[in-house]
Design an enzyme around this catalytic site. Structure first.
Site, mmCIF file in Angstrom:
data_model
loop_
_atom_site.group_PDB
_atom_site.id
_atom_site.type_symbol
_atom_site.label_atom_id
_atom_site.label_comp_id
_atom_site.label_asym_id
_atom_site.label_seq_id
_atom_site.Cartn_x
_atom_site.Cartn_y
_atom_site.Cartn_z
ATOM 1 N N HIS A 1 -0.577 -10.910 -5.137
ATOM 2 C CA HIS A 1 0.823 -10.557 -4.912
ATOM 3 C C HIS A 1 1.783 -11.537 -5.578
ATOM 4 C CE1 HIS A 1 -0.479 -7.445 -2.258
ATOM 5 N NE2 HIS A 1 -1.007 -8.288 -1.391
ATOM 6 N N ASP B 1 -2.857 -2.845 -5.073
ATOM 7 C CA ASP B 1 -1.860 -3.871 -4.774
ATOM 8 C C ASP B 1 -0.907 -4.069 -5.948
ATOM 9 O OD1 ASP B 1 -2.796 -4.359 -2.233
ATOM 10 O OD2 ASP B 1 -3.927 -6.163 -2.774
ATOM 11 N N HIS C 1 0.823 -1.215 0.000
ATOM 12 C CA HIS C 1 0.000 0.000 0.000
ATOM 13 C C HIS C 1 0.852 1.258 0.000
ATOM 14 C CE1 HIS C 1 -3.357 -2.538 2.067
ATOM 15 N NE2 HIS C 1 -3.092 -2.934 0.846
ATOM 16 N N HIS D 1 -8.965 -1.996 -5.152
ATOM 17 C CA HIS D 1 -7.909 -2.341 -4.202
ATOM 18 C C HIS D 1 -6.902 -3.298 -4.835
ATOM 19 C CE1 HIS D 1 -5.949 -2.675 -0.343
ATOM 20 N NE2 HIS D 1 -5.779 -3.958 -0.648
#
Length: 310
Positions: free
Chosen positions: A264, A241, A79, A237
């Site tokens: 991720h 990421d 973030h 969001h």
């Protein structure tokens, strides 16, 4: 596109708790010289400096972690890295007195506010970019991610969850500081109530709460009283990421990043795959402007110690 690197005009500080550890942690942002990059200075008797680069990624389980998961590390960097990338901050030393960046409200907006309050200073060092020259794609089961040539910095992210609260969502935009601030920065991390006990038993999500996460209940509905900040907050969001994970290239992209059902691990794998193929990109910087003409991006010889050399 901007020709020169940036840092902050003054120091800034933020504090909170780690979403996984539940422990209090403070960050101090220190302005840095050109070509410093983003560096985390872990305070403590075993402290060390961790450069925010792909080569320092030690884990992508639940978050992006720099360093040694069993030793000195900084977790949940995505973030803050997304905020720095989104607002165009190239150089910064971040002192941290814990092993995890605070989750704050689960989005990047608090980082954005701290950066804007400190102010942005333009330096004399030229900014370099990674320009995508050809498509590069990686697949993992039904998920995939790819880089494609594009004249700006573009993100096209699509997610697909069985949950009725999420479903299939997509977000696409050419990224700028304004777009990031208005369309991405306030999107919060999210999770499912059914996963909470499993995560707690494994020692994760100890700092998670309705104050820093969008939570989907067993009935498939968002249980946060205030609801969503965007109708498609979940995919926004995921875009945050992706921006944070790809910022670990050490330079901004001129190109388009596309992903489907990513996370991720896939973001990190796609970045490594790109940087391992030196025919897929080139390093460029802006040429000198001539009166009445805009600057052009020209290829340069990158030093062997550059972060994109793997």
């Amino acid at each position: 596109m901007y020709d020169y690197q940036t840092t902050l005009k003054s120091r800034a500080m933020l504090s909170g708790v780690g979403v996984h550890s539940g422990k209090p942690v403070s960050l101090h942002f220190l302005p840095a010289d050109g070509d410093t990059g983003i560096v985390f200075h872990v305070i403590g008797e075993n402290g060390r400096e961790l450069r925010a680069l792909s080569s320092e990624v030690g884990s992508t389980d639940l978050c992006t972690l720099l360093g040694d998961p069993a030793g000195v590390h900084v977790g949940t960097v995505e973030h803050i890295m997304g905020a720095l990338s989104g607002l165009g901050i190239d150089n910064l030393v971040i002192e941290i007195d814990g092993r995890e960046v605070p989750i704050l409200d689960g989005s990047a907006i608090r980082f954005v506010e701290a950066i804007e309050q400190a102010g942005v200073e333009t330096l004399s060092a030229k900014r370099r970019y990674i320009r995508i020259l050809k498509p590069v794609r990686i697949e993992s089961g039904a998920s995939w991610a790819e880089f494609r040539p594009h004249s700006g910095t573009r993100f096209e992210v699509e997610i697909d969850f069985e949950s009725a609260a999420i479903g299939r969502q997509s977000f696409a935009a050419d990224m700028s500081a304004e777009v990031f601030r208005n369309e991405i920065a306030r999107a919060r991390t999210f999770g499912f109530m059914k996963d909470v006990e499993r995560l707690w038993a494994a020692g994760y999500a100890l700092g998670s709460s309705l104050e820093n996460s969008v939570v989907i209940g067993d009935d498939g509905r968002v249980i946060n009283m205030e609801g969503l900040r965007y109708p498609d907050e979940f995919v926004r969001h995921k875009t945050l990421d992706a921006m944070g994970d790809l910022a670990l290239a050490g330079a901004r992209f001129i190109g388009c990043f596309r992903s489907y059902r990513g996370g991720h691990r896939l973001n990190a794998a796609a970045l490594r795959h790109l940087l391992s193929d030196h025919s897929a990109f080139e390093i460029v910087e802006a040429s000198r402007r001539e009166r009445g003409r805009s600057a052009e991006m020209i290829a340069i010889n990158a030093p062997v110690y550059a972060p994109w050399v793997v």
